[in-house]
Motif scaffolding. Structure first.
Motif, PDB file in Angstrom:
ATOM      1  N   ALA A  24       0.822  -1.264  -0.043  1.00  0.00           N
ATOM      2  CA  ALA A  24       0.033   0.046  -0.017  1.00  0.00           C
ATOM      3  C   ALA A  24       0.866   1.194  -0.102  1.00  0.00           C
ATOM      4  N   SER A  25       1.917   1.275   0.732  1.00  0.00           N
ATOM      5  CA  SER A  25       2.895   2.587   0.722  1.00  0.00           C
ATOM      6  C   SER A  25       3.549   2.654  -0.781  1.00  0.00           C
ATOM      7  N   GLY A  26       3.784   1.494  -1.294  1.00  0.00           N
ATOM      8  CA  GLY A  26       4.582   1.682  -2.699  1.00  0.00           C
ATOM      9  C   GLY A  26       3.518   2.331  -3.594  1.00  0.00           C
ATOM     10  N   ILE A  79       1.838   7.103  -7.456  1.00  0.00           N
ATOM     11  CA  ILE A  79       0.939   7.688  -8.110  1.00  0.00           C
ATOM     12  C   ILE A  79       0.965   9.201  -7.842  1.00  0.00           C
ATOM     13  N   SER A  80       1.844   9.804  -7.211  1.00  0.00           N
ATOM     14  CA  SER A  80       2.430  10.853  -6.770  1.00  0.00           C
ATOM     15  C   SER A  80       1.960  11.999  -8.033  1.00  0.00           C
ATOM     16  N   SER A  81       2.682  11.621  -8.864  1.00  0.00           N
ATOM     17  CA  SER A  81       2.603  12.472 -10.148  1.00  0.00           C
ATOM     18  C   SER A  81       1.024  12.350 -10.938  1.00  0.00           C
ATOM     19  N   LYS A  82       0.729  11.441 -10.769  1.00  0.00           N
ATOM     20  CA  LYS A  82      -0.927  11.258 -11.347  1.00  0.00           C
ATOM     21  C   LYS A  82      -1.733  12.336 -10.491  1.00  0.00           C
ATOM     22  N   ASP A 138      -6.908  -1.582  -8.445  1.00  0.00           N
ATOM     23  CA  ASP A 138      -5.945  -2.037  -9.223  1.00  0.00           C
ATOM     24  C   ASP A 138      -5.023  -3.134  -8.589  1.00  0.00           C
ATOM     25  N   ALA A 139      -4.589  -2.617  -7.465  1.00  0.00           N
ATOM     26  CA  ALA A 139      -3.272  -3.381  -6.727  1.00  0.00           C
ATOM     27  C   ALA A 139      -3.984  -4.535  -5.747  1.00  0.00           C
ATOM     28  N   GLY A 140      -5.244  -4.707  -5.875  1.00  0.00           N
ATOM     29  CA  GLY A 140      -5.736  -5.923  -5.220  1.00  0.00           C
ATOM     30  C   GLY A 140      -5.902  -5.553  -3.636  1.00  0.00           C
ATOM     31  N   LEU A 141      -6.018  -4.378  -3.174  1.00  0.00           N
ATOM     32  CA  LEU A 141      -5.806  -4.139  -1.736  1.00  0.00           C
ATOM     33  C   LEU A 141      -6.825  -3.505  -1.124  1.00  0.00           C
ATOM     34  N   LYS A 184     -16.700  -5.072  -1.769  1.00  0.00           N
ATOM     35  CA  LYS A 184     -17.653  -4.076  -1.404  1.00  0.00           C
ATOM     36  C   LYS A 184     -17.322  -2.836  -1.312  1.00  0.00           C
ATOM     37  N   ASP A 185     -16.037  -2.531  -0.728  1.00  0.00           N
ATOM     38  CA  ASP A 185     -15.467  -1.154  -0.469  1.00  0.00           C
ATOM     39  C   ASP A 185     -15.299  -0.631  -1.912  1.00  0.00           C
ATOM     40  N   ALA A 186     -14.775  -1.081  -2.853  1.00  0.00           N
ATOM     41  CA  ALA A 186     -14.576  -0.637  -4.296  1.00  0.00           C
ATOM     42  C   ALA A 186     -15.873  -0.152  -4.884  1.00  0.00           C
TER      43      ALA A 186
END
Length: 482
Positions: free
Chosen positions: A326-328, A333-336, A392-395, A399-401
């Motif tokens: 999650a940290s990664g 995505i900082s630039s996005k 997309d990362a599966g994290l 139901k939350d998505a």
């Protein structure tokens, strides 16, 4: 007589030999002559015990089960049979030895009593996460015991809370594999339903002292004066009433307010004449002032000012691997996110109050609505970039998505309540709060960064523990101004 004596000695010797040779016989068994006599077994045994206790230097022997190593192949090829010892005169002493066995459906071996010893040849290291271990153990170890008995394995848990893996041991790969699948199913169910959210993505607002001061005043205005004044009034009234009653009683005892005249009519009768009985009236107690607890409100349901934030996404990260992932994702995505904000600072306004769940009379969550300055939708676009990346990362749970993002700043939440009052659908009466603060202007604030924070863990300043963060446009300029 000599032959009889010899015969008795012979049989007595055989009986003693059987007693000390067979560990499965109970202590103080009946002798041969007690068994063939007409005396009842229980009476004979009680009589024998009395004799042994009366003997000063004789100690009763208590036999303990003897540990016997049995190979797996022997258990598979044979079953436990009754052991029969026959004496020459036809007397039979029979003892059945039962071997406890645990047989699994598809395992290729049987383990005595479900306990693994030196025959263990297969093990599997399974990463589960510290927060999930309690679900594998179950209440008082019931789930763990059931898995071990059904699968014929042994589960070894870590000795330290910082370790996040368990070891499954068994005598076959099939047993170990089936046990690991069972444990994985238990974890999946816990993650979906029972496991609480451990982390969240937020836009922190507690970095502004002027905002935290407003939150402190908001809390004190609801809890601060009424509770204290009401308690003090009740206590002072109670003390004054007690003293008043005590003093009046002393005056009555002394006879200052009542004149009593006694007349003796005869030896058995005395006439009492009360000439003056004062009437004492007490002022009524003032009505008790209502306090916050009457409306289901206590300090524990208020959001701590040092944790004030806007929630973007809730996460269940049950092991270090998922936390690192999650940290990664957030950093990548900082630039996005900056592109979604058109590389321009973004500010919000907090004004008024509203309920997330329930009515004002039975509120469960009370929050301050968020309004983007300029109403361009840039903030929601940036938040959606973050949500999509984590999905997309599966994290993110399925139901939350599917949940639609609604930015809000929670100020009170009944779910945080501590103590006996808490229940499943807990609520509080917010009508009085809404009447006073329904149009409160909390101020305008620049969104400076996004955080991946851990719930229920705080740093030395009372802020949520931050695992990772990314800056928003305008952060550096604000820091220089501060």
């Amino acid at each position: 007589m000599i032959a009889c004596s010899s015969s008795r000695s012979l049989f007595f010797g055989v009986d003693c030999a059987l007693k000390y040779a067979n560990p499965f016989l109970k202590s103080n068994p009946l002798t041969y002559f007690e068994r063939i006599s007409g005396v009842a077994k229980e009476d004979a045994r009680m009589d024998r015990n009395k004799k042994l206790k009366s003997a000063g230097g004789i100690r009763q022997c208590q036999w303990r089960p003897v540990s016997v190593s049995v190979s797996v192949s022997n258990i598979q090829e044979s079953t436990a049979k009754d052991s029969v010892n026959e004496l020459e005169d036809g007397d039979h002493v029979q003892e059945t030895i039962k071997v406890a066995q645990v047989v699994t459906d598809n395992c290729d071996s049987t383990i005595s009593a479900g306990v693994l010893d030196d025959t263990v040849k297969h093990s599997l290291l399974l990463e589960v996460g510290a927060s999930l271990i309690r679900f594998i153990k179950g209440k008082e170890g019931s789930t763990q015991k059931k898995i071990e008995e059904e699968m014929g394995v042994k589960i070894v848990f870590p000795s330290s809370k910082k370790e996040e893996s368990i070891v499954i041991e068994g005598i076959s790969t099939d047993c170990v594999t089936r046990a690991s699948k069972k444990i994985q199913a238990i974890m999946d169910e816990a993650i979906e339903s029972s496991l609480d959210y451990s982390h969240f993505i937020s836009l922190p607002l507690a970095i502004y002292p002027e905002l935290t001061d407003k939150l402190v005043n908001f809390q004190n205005s609801i809890l601060g004066t009424n509770d204290v004044s009401a308690d003090e009034n009740l206590e002072s009234d109670s003390i004054e009433d007690t003293l008043d009653i005590k003093n009046k009683g002393q005056e009555l005892i002394k006879g200052r307010d009542v004149a009593v005249e006694l007349k003796v009519e005869d030896e058995k009768h005395v006439k009492v004449d009360l000439t003056s009985i004062p009437f004492v009236s007490y002022p009524p107690k003032p009505p008790r002032l209502p306090n916050a607890s009457d409306f289901g409100i206590d300090k524990s349901i208020f959001i701590k000012p040092t944790t004030f934030h806007l929630t973007v996404l809730m996460l269940k990260l049950w092991n270090k691997e998922r936390v690192n992932a999650a940290s990664g994702v957030l950093k990548s995505i900082s630039s996005k996110v900056i592109d979604a904000l058109d590389n321009q600072p973004i500010s919000i306004r907090l004004k008024g109050l509203d309920t997330m769940r329930g009515s004002l009379s039975k509120a469960r969550v009370l929050y301050a609505p968020v309004e983007e300055i300029g109403n361009e939708g840039r903030l929601l676009s940036a938040c959606q970039v973050i949500i999509n990346a984590f999905v997309d990362a599966g994290l993110v749970l399925e139901k939350d998505a599917k949940q639609k993002l609604k930015l809000h700043a929670t100020v009170m939440n009944a779910r945080h309540r501590k103590g006996k009052r808490r229940r499943k659908n807990d609520s509080f009466d917010a009508r009085g709060i809404f009447k006073q603060f329904g149009s409160e202007d909390w101020g305008e604030y620049l969104i400076r960064e996004a955080h991946l924070s851990q719930r229920f863990v705080f740093d030395e300043n009372g802020y949520y523990h931050c695992c990772a963060s990314i800056p928003f446009p305008g952060k550096e300029e604000r820091q220089q101004t501060d």
